[in-house]
Design an enzyme around this catalytic site. Structure first.
Site, short mmCIF file in Angstrom:
data_model
loop_
_atom_site.label_atom_id
_atom_site.label_comp_id
_atom_site.label_asym_id
_atom_site.label_seq_id
_atom_site.Cartn_x
_atom_site.Cartn_y
_atom_site.Cartn_z
N GLY A 1 -13.59 -7.87 35.89
CA GLY A 1 -14.92 -8.36 36.14
C GLY A 1 -15.02 -7.49 37.89
N ILE B 1 -10.74 -13.72 33.76
CA ILE B 1 -11.41 -11.98 34.00
C ILE B 1 -10.25 -11.14 33.94
CG2 ILE B 1 -13.07 -12.83 34.80
CD1 ILE B 1 -12.72 -11.95 37.24
N GLY B 2 -9.04 -11.79 33.79
CA GLY B 2 -7.83 -10.80 33.84
C GLY B 2 -6.79 -11.03 34.71
N GLU C 1 -8.52 -12.12 45.58
CA GLU C 1 -8.85 -11.11 46.61
C GLU C 1 -8.56 -10.33 48.06
OE1 GLU C 1 -13.85 -11.57 46.29
OE2 GLU C 1 -13.29 -13.34 45.47
N LYS D 1 -4.39 -22.64 46.68
CA LYS D 1 -5.93 -21.34 47.11
C LYS D 1 -6.19 -20.11 46.45
CE LYS D 1 -4.90 -23.06 52.22
NZ LYS D 1 -4.43 -22.43 53.35
#
Length: 704
Positions: free
Chosen positions: A240, A466-467, A665, A661
């Site tokens: 995504g 989403i993977g 990203e 956490k």
């Protein structure tokens, strides 16, 4: 799967759905069968600005298998004037076929629906659309700053502390530089797909998305439906990266299913995704740093400009990435927008932080050079004790521990700081480093855990995998809270009927879902008497973390990391090769080291791609993209990805009851800057514009 034992949280486990995915048993949105399924194909505008004068639908309707052609003259009306779950109004492009205006090339102007996908595509490609074309403008650059305006997004547009100009004037060393990043696209391996059908007065959508509750809420509001009458399912998602929210194909499928009263599926092509799935805006960033002779910052200014569409404002908050990184007496950051005739940008992995870290961490490297201070030491000297702008305490800030551990493992101590000296045959060699940071957020979520009569447990939570391995992580979290082996836990996700929960976004998914699962599972364990009989329908406990999230101690919570890269540059051809990378991160409790490392390494590989390859270029004459496919849009391939290592240090916040956490990203943050800083060290030439293409290396070398 690997059988977990009690206390397996933190032990490497293969994905619980891994076998289903590699054998094809896992069905994705474009593969799930429906009886009497029709297929829709979107027709996109071929002009960048204007209006639709007419559509020659009669000839298309006579083609074999064609059922209908929807457009602005006959499509169902929808409502776009609402605020979505994320606190912002939807992009008006989701309000398909509501008017004849065309705000950018690739705007949906019609949907052709036929019995088969092949018939729909042939008919869509034969549809003639007549336009009244108008002059367009797609030229983004720093020169558009006079037209730009600040806009608050998920963070304030402008944050100022201290007297910037006075501190710059008092500084012994000043860096004032501009950095640019290009338009970039997500393009996950699984294309966007959605099927819609009405069943007994209830709308059901099977989709590929990052949050079924989010999509269900927006579809209900768009079509003025009772929220209870909308169900969205999304069990398996093939990537995504921020692109899979509410999109045109979902709305188109619902419109067609409503008109035809039969199931309709719409799948985007790879080329259509370049117009309809959002993108990361190009940025033009100016960074001014003022420091004393020892490199301690007196002033930090970070200004960022990004493009948005003429129909919807989207902020790429690149300057916000600087607000938590380094201490400075004056701290000014600004995000500004300029409207152009382009599709609306959207969230893309580490929105703001990825391009923002390139500018900030490159500027820090330039400051280190001018001060004659090691880049790692410079960051240590500017380490803040509290949030540099907020003044809040940090909920764990182990950035320096990451740098020290990384430097030891990477061999940084033996580095000669002078650029352009190391050579291996035709290659110039260099090393670089950069810091990484991404907020650690938690959002309210609900979950239920059921003790079954057969001794197993079923977790139900509207999470989205989403993977990333979220399904496996939640299995381990539940097993730990229940104090049972993980093979006795089953997790059900991806269904809006499971109740409200955080989307897979902002690296907050596993943190938010894990908290809800821990609460429900812990309460269930405490409520079950040892050896108690479980009724046939089981015993269920439900949780809602809304209150708990609201009482979380106010701190700045982030994942941090230190990126290290070694590159080889051929000055004769301009070729840049990354030879090795190391990332060391502080990311709270690591639930599953196997999938965590996958996420971090994947982010770092994307950072290589960002530094050296990715660049979507718009044709100013047509307003469209050159090479809008994966042949023309270059990404790092296997041959471009060297030996990449990712690891972590202990990172504990005693005031955080969950301790997890995000890691989805932070792996990309700082990676491009580390590569760019290494290229400077190899060649002595600073590259402030991404990607660092061979032609740019050659041109810079000729000018040096």
């Amino acid at each position: 799967m690997t059988t977990a034992t009690k206390g397996s949280h933190g032990t490497a486990h293969t994905r619980v759905e891994g076998r289903d995915k590699v054998t094809g048993a896992a069905r994705y949105a474009g593969e799930i069968p429906f009886a009497d399924l029709a297929h829709g194909w979107l027709v996109l505008s071929t002009v960048a600005r204007g209006r639709v004068r007419a559509l020659d639908t009669e000839a298309v309707l006579s083609l074999p298998g064609v059922l209908t052609v929807l457009h602005h003259g006959n499509a169902p009306r929808v409502e776009t004037g609402f605020t979505g779950m994320m606190g912002v109004p939807p992009d008006p492009s989701t309000g398909l076929f509501q008017h004849d205006r065309v705000p950018h090339m690739g705007w949906p102007v019609a949907l052709v629906v036929a019995e088969t996908s092949e018939q729909a595509r042939e008919a869509a490609e034969s549809l003639v659309v007549h336009y009244e074309q108008e002059p367009h403008d797609v030229a983004f650059s720093a020169l558009r700053d006079s037209e730009a305006y600040p806009l608050d997004g998920h963070a304030p547009a402008v944050v100022e502390k201290g007297d910037l100009e006075a501190q710059l004037a008092a500084s012994a060393v000043v860096v004032d530089a501009e950095y640019t990043t290009p338009e970039e696209h997500h393009n996950p391996m699984e294309p966007h797909a959605a099927a819609a059908r009405w069943d007994g007065g209830r709308l059901e959508v099977v989709d590929s998305n990052q949050g079924t509750g989010w999509v269900a809420d927006e579809l209900a509001k768009l079509f003025s439906l009772d929220p209870a009458s909308v169900r969205v399912r999304s069990e398996h998602v093939g990537g995504g990266f921020g692109s899979k929210g509410t999109r045109a194909h979902q709305v188109a499928a619902v419109m067609a299913a409503t008109v035809l009263q039969r199931p309709v599926r719409v799948v985007l092509t790879r080329r259509q995704m370049f117009s309809l799935a959002g993108h990361r805006s190009p940025t033009a960033q100016r960074v001014r740093l003022g420091a004393d002779a020892n490199g301690r910052l007196r002033a930090l200014e970070h200004r960022s400009l990004n493009q948005t569409s003429t129909v919807h404002d989207f902020v790429e908050p690149s300057a916000a990435a600087s607000r938590s990184m380094y201490a400075a007496d004056a701290h000014h950051t600004t995000n500004r927008l300029v409207k152009l005739d382009v599709p609306t940008p959207t969230w893309m992995r580490a929105p703001g932080e990825a391009p923002g870290s390139f500018a900030l961490e490159s500027a820090l490297d330039e400051l280190a050079e001018r001060c004659g201070v090691d880049p790692l030491e410079l960051r240590i000297r500017n380490e803040p004790e509290v949030g540099p702008v907020s003044g809040l305490p940090f909920g764990g800030r182990n950035l320096i521990a990451c740098f020290r551990e990384g430097a030891k493992r990477f061999g940084w101590a033996g580095r000669d700081p002078r650029p352009g000296l190391r050579r291996e045959g035709r290659w110039l060699l260099g090393t670089g480093t950069a810091a990484a940071s991404f907020p650690a957020m938690a959002m309210p979520s609900t979950a239920s855990v059921t003790a079954q009569a057969d001794g197993t447990f079923t977790v139900r939570i509207n999470a989205a995998d989403i993977g990333t391995g979220a399904r496996t992580a939640l299995t381990l979290v539940a097993a730990d809270a229940l104090e049972v082996p993980a093979d006795r836990v089953r997790v059900r996700i991806g269904d809006s009927d499971l109740g409200p929960a955080m989307i897979a976004g902002g690296s907050a998914g596993t943190r938010s879902w894990g908290w809800a699962v821990m609460e429900a599972a812990g309460e269930l364990r405490r409520s079950l008497a040892p050896g108690a009989d479980i009724p046939p329908d089981g015993v269920t406990v439900r949780s809602d973390t809304t209150g708990a999230v609201g009482t979380l101690a106010q701190k700045e919570r982030h994942s941090f990391g230190a990126q290290f890269a070694e590159v080889a540059v051929d000055p004769a051809t301009g070729e840049v090769r990354v030879r090795r990378m190391l990332g060391v991160f502080a990311a709270g409790r690591i639930v599953n080291p196997l999938t965590a490392r996958n996420q971090l390494v994947g982010g770092m590989a994307w950072g290589i791609s960002m530094a050296l390859h990715e660049e979507a270029v718009r044709d100013r004459a047509s307003g469209g993209l050159y090479g809008a496919d994966l042949a023309g849009y270059h990404v790092a391939a296997h041959a471009d990805v060297p030996h990449i290592e990712a690891d972590w240090v202990d990172d504990h916040d005693p005031d955080d009851p969950v301790g997890i956490k995000g890691i989805g990203e932070v792996g990309i943050v700082g990676a491009a800057a580390a590569v760019a800083n290494a290229v400077w060290h190899a060649t002595g030439v600073r590259h402030r514009n991404l990607p660092i293409r061979p032609d740019r290396v050659l041109l810079a070398g000729a000018d040096a």
